[in-house]
Structures are given as structure tokens and as C-alpha cells.
Design a protein around this motif. Structure first.
Motif, PDB file in Angstrom:
ATOM      1  N   ALA A 185      57.020  34.500  38.053  1.00  0.00           N
ATOM      2  CA  ALA A 185      56.984  34.077  36.597  1.00  0.00           C
ATOM      3  C   ALA A 185      55.909  34.318  35.870  1.00  0.00           C
ATOM      4  N   ILE A 186      56.726  34.222  34.657  1.00  0.00           N
ATOM      5  CA  ILE A 186      55.803  35.349  32.981  1.00  0.00           C
ATOM      6  C   ILE A 186      55.964  33.521  32.377  1.00  0.00           C
ATOM      7  N   ALA A 187      54.390  33.129  32.304  1.00  0.00           N
ATOM      8  CA  ALA A 187      54.776  32.198  31.045  1.00  0.00           C
ATOM      9  C   ALA A 187      53.948  32.737  29.476  1.00  0.00           C
ATOM     10  N   PRO A 188      54.563  32.745  28.675  1.00  0.00           N
ATOM     11  CA  PRO A 188      54.085  33.285  27.620  1.00  0.00           C
ATOM     12  C   PRO A 188      52.946  32.554  27.167  1.00  0.00           C
ATOM     13  N   GLY A 189      52.282  33.418  26.237  1.00  0.00           N
ATOM     14  CA  GLY A 189      51.445  32.129  25.375  1.00  0.00           C
ATOM     15  C   GLY A 189      51.683  31.877  24.027  1.00  0.00           C
ATOM     16  N   TYR A 190      51.575  31.371  22.958  1.00  0.00           N
ATOM     17  CA  TYR A 190      51.520  31.150  21.613  1.00  0.00           C
ATOM     18  C   TYR A 190      52.373  32.915  21.436  1.00  0.00           C
ATOM     19  N   ILE A 191      53.160  32.931  21.383  1.00  0.00           N
ATOM     20  CA  ILE A 191      54.574  34.791  20.639  1.00  0.00           C
ATOM     21  C   ILE A 191      54.235  34.061  19.774  1.00  0.00           C
ATOM     22  N   ARG A 192      54.669  34.647  19.178  1.00  0.00           N
ATOM     23  CA  ARG A 192      54.728  34.762  17.039  1.00  0.00           C
ATOM     24  C   ARG A 192      56.857  35.368  17.203  1.00  0.00           C
ATOM     25  N   THR A 193      57.407  34.209  17.155  1.00  0.00           N
ATOM     26  CA  THR A 193      58.394  34.108  17.400  1.00  0.00           C
ATOM     27  C   THR A 193      59.523  33.985  16.899  1.00  0.00           C
ATOM     28  N   ASP A 194      61.100  32.994  16.408  1.00  0.00           N
ATOM     29  CA  ASP A 194      60.946  32.394  15.318  1.00  0.00           C
ATOM     30  C   ASP A 194      61.085  31.199  15.804  1.00  0.00           C
ATOM     31  N   ASN A 195      61.403  31.006  17.195  1.00  0.00           N
ATOM     32  CA  ASN A 195      61.182  29.665  17.575  1.00  0.00           C
ATOM     33  C   ASN A 195      59.713  28.923  17.762  1.00  0.00           C
ATOM     34  N   THR A 196      58.216  29.573  17.168  1.00  0.00           N
ATOM     35  CA  THR A 196      57.620  29.124  17.070  1.00  0.00           C
ATOM     36  C   THR A 196      57.031  29.565  15.565  1.00  0.00           C
ATOM     37  N   GLN A 197      58.434  29.524  14.670  1.00  0.00           N
ATOM     38  CA  GLN A 197      57.910  29.432  13.666  1.00  0.00           C
ATOM     39  C   GLN A 197      57.221  28.653  12.141  1.00  0.00           C
ATOM     40  N   ALA A 198      58.430  27.822  12.726  1.00  0.00           N
ATOM     41  CA  ALA A 198      57.438  26.232  11.867  1.00  0.00           C
ATOM     42  C   ALA A 198      56.395  25.944  12.456  1.00  0.00           C
ATOM     43  N   LEU A 199      55.232  26.721  13.173  1.00  0.00           N
ATOM     44  CA  LEU A 199      53.711  26.176  14.524  1.00  0.00           C
ATOM     45  C   LEU A 199      53.373  27.653  13.488  1.00  0.00           C
ATOM     46  N   GLN A 200      53.968  28.859  13.116  1.00  0.00           N
ATOM     47  CA  GLN A 200      53.265  29.849  12.237  1.00  0.00           C
ATOM     48  C   GLN A 200      52.976  29.668  11.064  1.00  0.00           C
ATOM     49  N   ASP A 201      53.541  28.317  10.476  1.00  0.00           N
ATOM     50  CA  ASP A 201      53.747  28.219   9.176  1.00  0.00           C
ATOM     51  C   ASP A 201      52.654  26.908   8.876  1.00  0.00           C
ATOM     52  N   ASP A 202      52.446  26.336   9.584  1.00  0.00           N
ATOM     53  CA  ASP A 202      51.866  25.402   9.985  1.00  0.00           C
ATOM     54  C   ASP A 202      50.061  25.712   9.787  1.00  0.00           C
ATOM     55  N   GLU A 220      52.826  39.026  20.445  1.00  0.00           N
ATOM     56  CA  GLU A 220      53.684  39.987  20.134  1.00  0.00           C
ATOM     57  C   GLU A 220      54.402  39.363  20.671  1.00  0.00           C
ATOM     58  N   THR A 221      55.982  39.779  21.071  1.00  0.00           N
ATOM     59  CA  THR A 221      56.586  40.152  22.676  1.00  0.00           C
ATOM     60  C   THR A 221      56.507  41.129  23.060  1.00  0.00           C
ATOM     61  N   GLU A 222      56.177  42.198  22.033  1.00  0.00           N
ATOM     62  CA  GLU A 222      55.840  43.219  22.953  1.00  0.00           C
ATOM     63  C   GLU A 222      54.592  42.886  24.173  1.00  0.00           C
ATOM     64  N   ASP A 223      53.281  42.303  24.133  1.00  0.00           N
ATOM     65  CA  ASP A 223      52.601  41.549  24.523  1.00  0.00           C
ATOM     66  C   ASP A 223      53.192  41.729  26.110  1.00  0.00           C
ATOM     67  N   LEU A 224      54.577  40.971  26.491  1.00  0.00           N
ATOM     68  CA  LEU A 224      55.176  40.819  27.057  1.00  0.00           C
ATOM     69  C   LEU A 224      56.011  41.901  28.339  1.00  0.00           C
ATOM     70  N   LYS A 225      56.041  42.781  27.670  1.00  0.00           N
ATOM     71  CA  LYS A 225      56.305  44.328  28.377  1.00  0.00           C
ATOM     72  C   LYS A 225      55.782  44.853  29.089  1.00  0.00           C
ATOM     73  N   GLY A 226      54.332  44.987  29.428  1.00  0.00           N
ATOM     74  CA  GLY A 226      53.796  45.344  30.220  1.00  0.00           C
ATOM     75  C   GLY A 226      53.788  44.163  31.668  1.00  0.00           C
ATOM     76  N   ALA A 227      53.703  43.005  31.844  1.00  0.00           N
ATOM     77  CA  ALA A 227      53.531  42.218  32.787  1.00  0.00           C
ATOM     78  C   ALA A 227      54.972  41.699  32.951  1.00  0.00           C
ATOM     79  N   LEU A 228      56.204  42.216  32.412  1.00  0.00           N
ATOM     80  CA  LEU A 228      57.875  42.350  32.939  1.00  0.00           C
ATOM     81  C   LEU A 228      57.866  43.857  33.545  1.00  0.00           C
ATOM     82  N   VAL A 229      57.347  45.043  33.269  1.00  0.00           N
ATOM     83  CA  VAL A 229      57.395  46.220  33.768  1.00  0.00           C
ATOM     84  C   VAL A 229      57.011  45.830  35.286  1.00  0.00           C
ATOM     85  N   PHE A 230      55.712  45.642  35.132  1.00  0.00           N
ATOM     86  CA  PHE A 230      54.867  45.279  36.510  1.00  0.00           C
ATOM     87  C   PHE A 230      55.462  44.602  37.921  1.00  0.00           C
ATOM     88  N   LEU A 231      55.992  43.082  37.333  1.00  0.00           N
ATOM     89  CA  LEU A 231      56.647  42.551  37.403  1.00  0.00           C
ATOM     90  C   LEU A 231      58.103  43.195  38.175  1.00  0.00           C
TER      91      LEU A 231
END
Length: 253
Positions: A185-202, A220-231
């Protein structure tokens, strides 16, 4: 060097219409995999497919299913297996969240979140995992969360579902490792997406979050790419039952 290439592999990514799921689908395609992009509605992955077609020459297909409807989830698994006669990489990323104080949390929302986030991941893994066992190889990657480690506030169903995802990852790894199937599994941290927009705006909350992240920024979502390809690749053939945090060091604080 370990083999990070996914050329010739067949992948299914749920929740691939936007955000983290979109980045994951694109990452697999960029590494050479043929990708089935799945979302909750017909045509939902049009943007993702266009990105993949622009950047790569792999094969790409689209399916859709309401992950809260387990009959539709079963059909999604069957349809995905029939597209290219098998799946080598399953990414269980589709999910939902509902916020409410626990004392008032509606039971129907609790059940909905658990169906979408946990039941669908188990059912897809079960159906596609059976085919992986028959072919003697496979990679299953679940999307966990920072709330696989902590409790959060006003998200009891989401937290329960993401703790369950971490446990399911380990349980399936225990059973299927002998069949050369790695379940992580990958556990993303606080990633800049529309799902976290309310937190970003606060402004205050966003500063608190960044202050705890050693990297000093939102992910950023790009930060997840390497971990995913590895797994997803042969490079991780001896990694099994692991929850990989991609969080900029958030958990280290």
C-alpha cells in the motif's frame, strides 16, 4: 539494476479520473504498462486517457463502476479481466470521505464509506487476485492514508476504512506471497488535490500542516509516481505487506 520497466504489463486503476488516481494511471503508462482507467461514471476518465495518449504509446481503456454497488464492482473486475485477458497490476485507489462528529455520524454514511473504501478493494483484490494466483504473479497496490496511522477528527468511517486497508494489505500478502503476488500500500501524505482544497484554503491549518512536514511543503500528485512504479515493478519482488508512506516526512515528526 532492478527492473523498473512495466512494458507488457496490464494494469487496472480505480479512481483514475483525477488527482492521485490520475497521476497513478499516468505513471504506470509512462513506465510502459497498458492501463485500464476506472471511475464512478461513464466517461469520467476522459482527461486521464487523453494525457496518457499524449505522453505514451501504450494501450489504454476505460471502465466505470459505482464502488458502493458491490454487484457493479464484481462486473468491473470481470470486465477488466476480459479487456486484455488478465491483469498484472491492480491499484485500489478509488475512495470517498464523509465528515461529521462521531456522535452524529449517520449510519448510512458509515456503511457507504466502508463499502467504497474497503469492501470494493477486497472484492476487486479477491476476484483479480484469483487470476493472478493462476498466472503465478501479480502486484496489488492499495491506497492507504495518514489516517491508517492516526484517528483524525470527524472522519471516523474514513479512518476505520484506511486502518482496514492497511490490515487487508498485510492479510493478503500473507496468503498470496507464496504465489509470487506482492500486496502493498501507499499512504499519501498531505497531497495538493481538490480533495484537500479546503485544508489548503484554511491559512492557519495549512501552516500547521506544513510546519510538521520536514520537506516544508504540500505534496504534489507527481510525488507519488516513483513509489507506485517501484511497487508495481519487479524491483519490489521481495517487498510484501508493506505500507509505504509518501508524506515528506510527516510521520517522522
Amino acid at each position: 539494476m532492478p527492473n523498473f520497466s512495466l512494458k507488457g504489463k496490464r494494469a487496472l486503476v480505480t479512481g483514475a479520473s483525477r488527482g492521485i488516481g490520475q497521476a497513478m494511471a499516468v505513471a504506470l503508462a509512462e513506465a510502459g504498462a497498458d492501463v485500464i482507467c476506472a471511475s464512478s461514471r461513464e466517461g469520467g476518465c476522459e482527461e486521464t486517457i487523453n494525457i496518457i495518449k499524449t505522453k505514451t504509446d501504450v494501450m489504454v481503456a476505460e471502465l466505470h463502476a459505482d464502488l458502493s454497488d458491490l454487484g457493479a464492482v464484481e462486473k468491473l473486475a470481470d470486465d477488466a479481466l476480459s479487456v486484455w485477458r488478465g491483469i498484472d497490476i491492480l491499484v485500489n485507489n478509488g475512495g470517498t470521505i464523509f465528515r461529521s462528529p462521531a456522535v452524529d455520524f449517520p449510519l448510512e454514511q458509515w456503511q457507504h464509506v466502508l463499502r467504497v473504501n474497503t469492501d470494493s478493494a477486497f472484492l476487486l483484490s479477491q476476484k483479480i487476485g484469483k487470476q493472478m494466483i493462476e498466472q503465478g504473479s501479480g502486484k496489488i497496490i492499495n491506497t492507504a492514508s495518514m489516517l491508517s496511522y492516526s484517528g483524525g477528527i470527524t472522519v471516523p468511517a474514513y479512518t476505520a476504512s484506511k486502518h482496514a486497508i492497511a490490515g487487508l494489505t498485510k492479510a493478503l500478502a500473507n496468503e498470496w506471497g507464496k504465489s509470487n503476488i506482492q500486496v502493498n500500500a501507499i499512504a499519501p501524505g498531505y497531497i495538493r488535490t481538490d480533495n484537500t482544497q479546503a485544508l489548503q484554503d484554511d491559512e492557519g491549518r495549512s501552516k500547521e500542516i506544513i510546519a510538521r512536514i520536514p520537506a516544508g511543503r504540500w505534496g504534489e500528485t507527481e510525488d507519488l509516481k516513483g513509489a507506485l512504479v517501484f511497487l508495481a515493478s519487479e524491483a519490489s519482488n521481495y517487498v510484501n505487506g508493506h505500507v509505504l508512506a509518501v508524506d515528506g516526512g510527516f510521520l517522522a515528526r
